[in-house]
Structures are given as C-alpha cells and as structure tokens.
Design a protein around this motif. Structure first.
Motif, PDB file in Angstrom:
ATOM      1  N   ARG A  15     -17.558  -1.628  16.627  1.00  0.00           N
ATOM      2  CA  ARG A  15     -16.691  -0.743  15.849  1.00  0.00           C
ATOM      3  C   ARG A  15     -15.750  -1.597  14.998  1.00  0.00           C
ATOM      4  N   GLU A  16     -15.778  -1.321  13.717  1.00  0.00           N
ATOM      5  CA  GLU A  16     -14.945  -2.026  12.749  1.00  0.00           C
ATOM      6  C   GLU A  16     -13.751  -1.142  12.401  1.00  0.00           C
ATOM      7  N   ILE A  17     -12.596  -1.768  12.223  1.00  0.00           N
ATOM      8  CA  ILE A  17     -11.399  -1.053  11.789  1.00  0.00           C
ATOM      9  C   ILE A  17     -11.201  -1.358  10.312  1.00  0.00           C
ATOM     10  N   SER A  18     -11.096  -0.318   9.490  1.00  0.00           N
ATOM     11  CA  SER A  18     -10.835  -0.538   8.064  1.00  0.00           C
ATOM     12  C   SER A  18      -9.625   0.286   7.647  1.00  0.00           C
ATOM     13  N   PHE A  19      -8.857  -0.282   6.720  1.00  0.00           N
ATOM     14  CA  PHE A  19      -7.646   0.384   6.264  1.00  0.00           C
ATOM     15  C   PHE A  19      -7.201  -0.220   4.944  1.00  0.00           C
ATOM     16  N   PHE A  20      -6.359   0.519   4.237  1.00  0.00           N
ATOM     17  CA  PHE A  20      -5.751   0.019   3.008  1.00  0.00           C
ATOM     18  C   PHE A  20      -4.372  -0.520   3.355  1.00  0.00           C
ATOM     19  N   LEU A  21      -4.032  -1.609   2.697  1.00  0.00           N
ATOM     20  CA  LEU A  21      -2.768  -2.278   2.945  1.00  0.00           C
ATOM     21  C   LEU A  21      -2.124  -2.597   1.607  1.00  0.00           C
ATOM     22  N   ARG A  22      -0.812  -2.452   1.523  1.00  0.00           N
ATOM     23  CA  ARG A  22      -0.118  -2.802   0.281  1.00  0.00           C
ATOM     24  C   ARG A  22      -0.405  -4.258  -0.052  1.00  0.00           C
ATOM     25  N   ASN A  23      -0.703  -4.530  -1.291  1.00  0.00           N
ATOM     26  CA  ASN A  23      -1.067  -5.871  -1.745  1.00  0.00           C
ATOM     27  C   ASN A  23       0.196  -6.639  -2.148  1.00  0.00           C
ATOM     28  N   ILE A  24       1.005  -6.985  -1.129  1.00  0.00           N
ATOM     29  CA  ILE A  24       2.240  -7.728  -1.364  1.00  0.00           C
ATOM     30  C   ILE A  24       2.331  -8.868  -0.342  1.00  0.00           C
ATOM     31  N   PRO A  25       3.026  -9.936  -0.677  1.00  0.00           N
ATOM     32  CA  PRO A  25       3.132 -11.076   0.234  1.00  0.00           C
ATOM     33  C   PRO A  25       3.697 -10.681   1.596  1.00  0.00           C
ATOM     34  N   GLY A  26       3.060 -11.165   2.651  1.00  0.00           N
ATOM     35  CA  GLY A  26       3.528 -10.946   4.008  1.00  0.00           C
ATOM     36  C   GLY A  26       3.053  -9.682   4.681  1.00  0.00           C
ATOM     37  N   GLU A  27       2.429  -8.796   3.939  1.00  0.00           N
ATOM     38  CA  GLU A  27       2.030  -7.505   4.515  1.00  0.00           C
ATOM     39  C   GLU A  27       0.963  -7.672   5.594  1.00  0.00           C
ATOM     40  N   PHE A  28      -0.059  -8.489   5.326  1.00  0.00           N
ATOM     41  CA  PHE A  28      -1.083  -8.691   6.356  1.00  0.00           C
ATOM     42  C   PHE A  28      -0.501  -9.456   7.541  1.00  0.00           C
ATOM     43  N   GLY A  29       0.432 -10.345   7.272  1.00  0.00           N
ATOM     44  CA  GLY A  29       1.072 -11.089   8.354  1.00  0.00           C
ATOM     45  C   GLY A  29       1.715 -10.186   9.388  1.00  0.00           C
ATOM     46  N   LYS A  30       2.237  -9.040   8.935  1.00  0.00           N
ATOM     47  CA  LYS A  30       2.840  -8.080   9.871  1.00  0.00           C
ATOM     48  C   LYS A  30       1.798  -7.568  10.861  1.00  0.00           C
ATOM     49  N   VAL A  38     -10.395   5.811 -13.744  1.00  0.00           N
ATOM     50  CA  VAL A  38      -9.611   4.763 -14.402  1.00  0.00           C
ATOM     51  C   VAL A  38      -8.205   4.741 -13.826  1.00  0.00           C
ATOM     52  N   SER A  39      -7.616   5.903 -13.647  1.00  0.00           N
ATOM     53  CA  SER A  39      -6.277   6.000 -13.070  1.00  0.00           C
ATOM     54  C   SER A  39      -6.265   5.495 -11.628  1.00  0.00           C
ATOM     55  N   MET A  40      -7.270   5.880 -10.828  1.00  0.00           N
ATOM     56  CA  MET A  40      -7.358   5.420  -9.449  1.00  0.00           C
ATOM     57  C   MET A  40      -7.487   3.901  -9.393  1.00  0.00           C
ATOM     58  N   GLN A  41      -8.308   3.352 -10.293  1.00  0.00           N
ATOM     59  CA  GLN A  41      -8.502   1.904 -10.280  1.00  0.00           C
ATOM     60  C   GLN A  41      -7.199   1.188 -10.631  1.00  0.00           C
ATOM     61  N   LYS A  42      -6.487   1.695 -11.611  1.00  0.00           N
ATOM     62  CA  LYS A  42      -5.206   1.097 -12.003  1.00  0.00           C
ATOM     63  C   LYS A  42      -4.228   1.126 -10.825  1.00  0.00           C
ATOM     64  N   ASP A  43      -4.128   2.268 -10.159  1.00  0.00           N
ATOM     65  CA  ASP A  43      -3.225   2.400  -9.019  1.00  0.00           C
ATOM     66  C   ASP A  43      -3.670   1.555  -7.834  1.00  0.00           C
ATOM     67  N   SER A  44      -4.973   1.341  -7.690  1.00  0.00           N
ATOM     68  CA  SER A  44      -5.498   0.646  -6.510  1.00  0.00           C
ATOM     69  C   SER A  44      -5.225  -0.853  -6.514  1.00  0.00           C
ATOM     70  N   TYR A  45      -4.794  -1.424  -7.637  1.00  0.00           N
ATOM     71  CA  TYR A  45      -4.449  -2.841  -7.646  1.00  0.00           C
ATOM     72  C   TYR A  45      -3.296  -3.133  -6.703  1.00  0.00           C
ATOM     73  N   GLU A  46      -2.550  -2.107  -6.339  1.00  0.00           N
ATOM     74  CA  GLU A  46      -1.422  -2.287  -5.440  1.00  0.00           C
ATOM     75  C   GLU A  46      -1.852  -2.370  -3.977  1.00  0.00           C
ATOM     76  N   PHE A  47      -3.140  -2.175  -3.703  1.00  0.00           N
ATOM     77  CA  PHE A  47      -3.623  -2.143  -2.332  1.00  0.00           C
ATOM     78  C   PHE A  47      -4.826  -3.051  -2.143  1.00  0.00           C
ATOM     79  N   ALA A  48      -5.027  -3.433  -0.890  1.00  0.00           N
ATOM     80  CA  ALA A  48      -6.209  -4.196  -0.505  1.00  0.00           C
ATOM     81  C   ALA A  48      -6.956  -3.393   0.562  1.00  0.00           C
ATOM     82  N   LEU A  49      -8.274  -3.505   0.547  1.00  0.00           N
ATOM     83  CA  LEU A  49      -9.108  -2.895   1.573  1.00  0.00           C
ATOM     84  C   LEU A  49      -9.368  -3.971   2.621  1.00  0.00           C
TER      85      LEU A  49
END
Length: 161
Positions: free
Chosen positions: A4-19, A64-75
């Motif tokens: 079982r894999e866990i997948s989620f979106f995370l804000r694409n900002i420094p330190g976020e994955f570190g949390k 196009v709008s979703m793609q623009k907004d999605s730069y703020e997140f990582a999968l």
C-alpha cells in the motif's frame, strides 16, 4: 508483492516535506521508497490523458488554470515499512491522502532487469501507470514500486519478487 502506497499533495515550499519526515522519524517509520514531483506535471498528464480518450472532465481553460495553481504543490508518493502507523500520522495531522495498491519488487542492480520486467508486463497487456524506485551499489538489490493497471495480474506474474 502487493503493498500500500501513501500519496498526497504537499505545499511546494522549503521545509514542508521535512515536517512529514520528522513526524515519521518520531514514530520510527522508515521511508523505503519515495517519489516527489511538481503537481503541475501531474495535471498536465491528466489533461493529455483526457484528451486522448476524448473524455475531458473540464474545459481547456480549466486545465490551464489548474496547472497554473498546481505549481504551488508537489505530488508525493511514499512506501513505508509501517503503513498503518504512517496513516495514523497523516490523519492526526489532517493531511489529505490516498492509499493505492502497488507492486513492490526487490530487483538486482544490473543492466536489463527493469527492461525485462516492463517487457513482461507489456507481453501480458498490462499498462504501467507509473514506476519509481531506489538505487543501490552494484550487486545489491533495488526496490521498485510499480502501479500497474491490473495489479492482481501483475502480482500473479511476479509473485513475491
């Protein structure tokens, strides 16, 4: 073997994955394999796939709008040694996540192994949604995570690799 894999979106900002990494570390949960990609690539892939099937669920402008907004997140996709404990962490911290069945295989680190595996899937008409893995020194095994369209058949073919 099926995992079982866990997948989620995370804000694409420094330190976020570190949390999240710290939370997992505090619970003694080991990350065995990981994939992180800019979410805009995911949205673009979705747009292209919908275009091929002619079953778009939104207008071109919406994508196009979703793609623009999605730069703020990582999968983020994770395979961990204690999935249930990691799920508890995700719930406690109010992360929105999904659990996906995948096939995880330990393969020797030598030329052609991945070619053999993916060719075998192709011969059995199993499409690969995505694949990621780890690397190791030559002569040791690597962990590869595969999301096939037909997980039951893929698991039957490869058994407990």
């Amino acid at each position: 073997m099926k995992r079982r894999e866990i997948s989620f979106f995370l804000r694409n900002i420094p330190g976020e994955f570190g949390k999240i990494a710290d939370l997992l570390k505090d619970r003694n949960i080991n990350i065995e394999s990981i994939s992180i990609q800019d979410a805009s690539a995911y949205v673009q892939t979705l747009f292209n796939a919908r275009g091929k099937s002619l079953k778009r669920i939104a207008s071109n402008g919406s994508y196009v709008s979703m793609q623009k907004d999605s730069y703020e997140f990582a999968l983020v996709r994770l395979l961990v040694d204690k999935t249930d404990a990691a799920i508890d962490v995700m719930k406690e911290c109010n992360y929105i996540f999904e659990i996906t069945p995948v096939v995880a295989m330990y393969l020797p680190n030598k030329p052609g192994i991945l070619a053999d595996l993916t060719s075998e899937l192709g011969r059995n008409s199993i499409n690969i949604n995505y694949i990621y893995g780890s690397t190791s020194d030559k002569g040791k095994n690597c962990l590869f995570v595969i999301s096939p369209e037909d997980i039951e058949l893929a698991e039957a073919i490869f058994g407990n690799s």
